[in-house]
Design a protein around this motif. Sequence first.
Motif, PDB file in Angstrom:
ATOM      1  N   ASN A  58       0.814  -1.223   0.000  1.00 15.52           N
ATOM      2  CA  ASN A  58       0.000   0.000   0.000  1.00 15.52           C
ATOM      3  C   ASN A  58       0.845   1.270   0.000  1.00 15.52           C
ATOM      4  O   ASN A  58       0.338   2.361  -0.268  1.00 15.52           O
ATOM      5  CB  ASN A  58      -0.918   0.028   1.230  1.00 15.52           C
ATOM      6  N   ASN A  59       2.132   1.136   0.333  1.00 15.34           N
ATOM      7  CA  ASN A  59       2.989   2.312   0.502  1.00 15.34           C
ATOM      8  C   ASN A  59       4.094   2.404  -0.557  1.00 15.34           C
ATOM      9  O   ASN A  59       5.089   3.082  -0.347  1.00 15.34           O
ATOM     10  CB  ASN A  59       3.634   2.269   1.894  1.00 15.34           C
ATOM     11  N   ILE A  60       3.925   1.717  -1.661  1.00 18.92           N
ATOM     12  CA  ILE A  60       4.985   1.666  -2.678  1.00 18.92           C
ATOM     13  C   ILE A  60       5.342   3.051  -3.198  1.00 18.92           C
ATOM     14  O   ILE A  60       6.526   3.409  -3.316  1.00 18.92           O
ATOM     15  CB  ILE A  60       4.563   0.746  -3.843  1.00 18.92           C
ATOM     16  N   LYS A  61       4.343   3.875  -3.515  1.00 17.08           N
ATOM     17  CA  LYS A  61       4.620   5.206  -4.065  1.00 17.08           C
ATOM     18  C   LYS A  61       5.328   6.083  -3.038  1.00 17.08           C
ATOM     19  O   LYS A  61       6.288   6.793  -3.364  1.00 17.08           O
ATOM     20  CB  LYS A  61       3.323   5.871  -4.512  1.00 17.08           C
ATOM     21  N   GLU A  62       4.844   6.031  -1.798  1.00 12.61           N
ATOM     22  CA  GLU A  62       5.443   6.848  -0.749  1.00 12.61           C
ATOM     23  C   GLU A  62       6.897   6.431  -0.495  1.00 12.61           C
ATOM     24  O   GLU A  62       7.788   7.270  -0.346  1.00 12.61           O
ATOM     25  CB  GLU A  62       4.635   6.722   0.547  1.00 12.61           C
ATOM     26  N   GLN A  63       7.138   5.133  -0.474  1.00 13.69           N
ATOM     27  CA  GLN A  63       8.490   4.659  -0.226  1.00 13.69           C
ATOM     28  C   GLN A  63       9.407   4.987  -1.399  1.00 13.69           C
ATOM     29  O   GLN A  63      10.587   5.299  -1.205  1.00 13.69           O
ATOM     30  CB  GLN A  63       8.472   3.148   0.042  1.00 13.69           C
ATOM     31  N   GLY A  64       8.853   4.946  -2.602  1.00 16.17           N
ATOM     32  CA  GLY A  64       9.633   5.350  -3.774  1.00 16.17           C
ATOM     33  C   GLY A  64      10.082   6.796  -3.680  1.00 16.17           C
ATOM     34  O   GLY A  64      11.202   7.147  -4.070  1.00 16.17           O
ATOM     35  N   TYR A  65       9.194   7.639  -3.156  1.00 21.77           N
ATOM     36  CA  TYR A  65       9.543   9.059  -2.982  1.00 21.77           C
ATOM     37  C   TYR A  65      10.711   9.207  -2.014  1.00 21.77           C
ATOM     38  O   TYR A  65      11.677   9.936  -2.289  1.00 21.77           O
ATOM     39  CB  TYR A  65       8.335   9.826  -2.467  1.00 21.77           C
ATOM     40  N   PHE A  66      10.649   8.511  -0.876  1.00 19.04           N
ATOM     41  CA  PHE A  66      11.720   8.631   0.119  1.00 19.04           C
ATOM     42  C   PHE A  66      13.038   8.058  -0.407  1.00 19.04           C
ATOM     43  O   PHE A  66      14.116   8.591  -0.114  1.00 19.04           O
ATOM     44  CB  PHE A  66      11.317   7.951   1.421  1.00 19.04           C
ATOM     45  N   LEU A  67      12.964   6.990  -1.176  1.00 16.36           N
ATOM     46  CA  LEU A  67      14.186   6.422  -1.752  1.00 16.36           C
ATOM     47  C   LEU A  67      14.861   7.427  -2.686  1.00 16.36           C
ATOM     48  O   LEU A  67      16.086   7.524  -2.730  1.00 16.36           O
ATOM     49  CB  LEU A  67      13.869   5.127  -2.502  1.00 16.36           C
TER      50      LEU A  67
END
Length: 289
Positions: A181-190
Amino acid sequence: MEYQFSNAVLNSREQSFKVDGKRVVLEERAFKLLAYLIDTHPKVCTQDELVAFLWPDSVVSSWSLPRLISDTRSLLRRIGVKHDLIFTVRGQGYKFNPEVKVHCPQATNAVQIQLAMLKAEHHSDGAHLKFWIGVTLVMCCACIWLIINHAFVHEQNVSFKASEPTDAKGRILWVDDNPKNNIKEQGYFLKQKIGIYNTTSTQEALLLLSMYDYTVVISDMGRSGEPLAGLKLLRAMRAAGDDTPFYVYTWVESKKQQEVILSAGGQGVATKKQDLYDYVLLHFDDEKI
């Protein structure tokens, strides 16, 4: 495959690690590091070889492997392993230190049964050649089983997943039973050069927090049928003296929820991606790192 060494046991098929008979949880890369060093013992593994195995298809900084080695050594000492398991060979790389006893119950039992049958045949007339051919075939089968098992083990996944970019500014421990559910958010932080470490349970989160340093913790509020799992994690952290910044990321906006998290020692609740980004990035100011 089961390996026994010092006062510990590593079972690569079950993905388990025990110290003095008690099961402990290792972070995925720490487990893979130990399993690989054991599998290749007594060979010295170069840094390039280990980086390629532990971070496939990824570009990592030059200090990622040394930090993993250091973290793993510290963890092994804390959980009671009596000997240093990872030996540094200056100018060459790393290898597994102590002697390792390898146990393979399935293959051992199969070999013993086949040998017993072949020995019985050996007593019949003209069976001498058949006996040794049979022994050879059994040993070949055992070797094939070991190879297949080794390949199978290294393809297994465990619940804890991690991703850390080159020159990472810090780490986020993300606790959610549905990490997709958090793939987009985690991509941003990466993209902001922040490492992401996912786990799905409060128990694993608390264990990881006791072993490693994280800059921020992000948690869902409810998971695995427990509607207040996030709040309970926060309270357990603060009770243990852990003051790592803590944010709840949820879908439902509630003023009362915000008040409860703040009163428990958390930093806030976010229901929108941009709010989460704004909150978390405050803790990754380049001037403070």
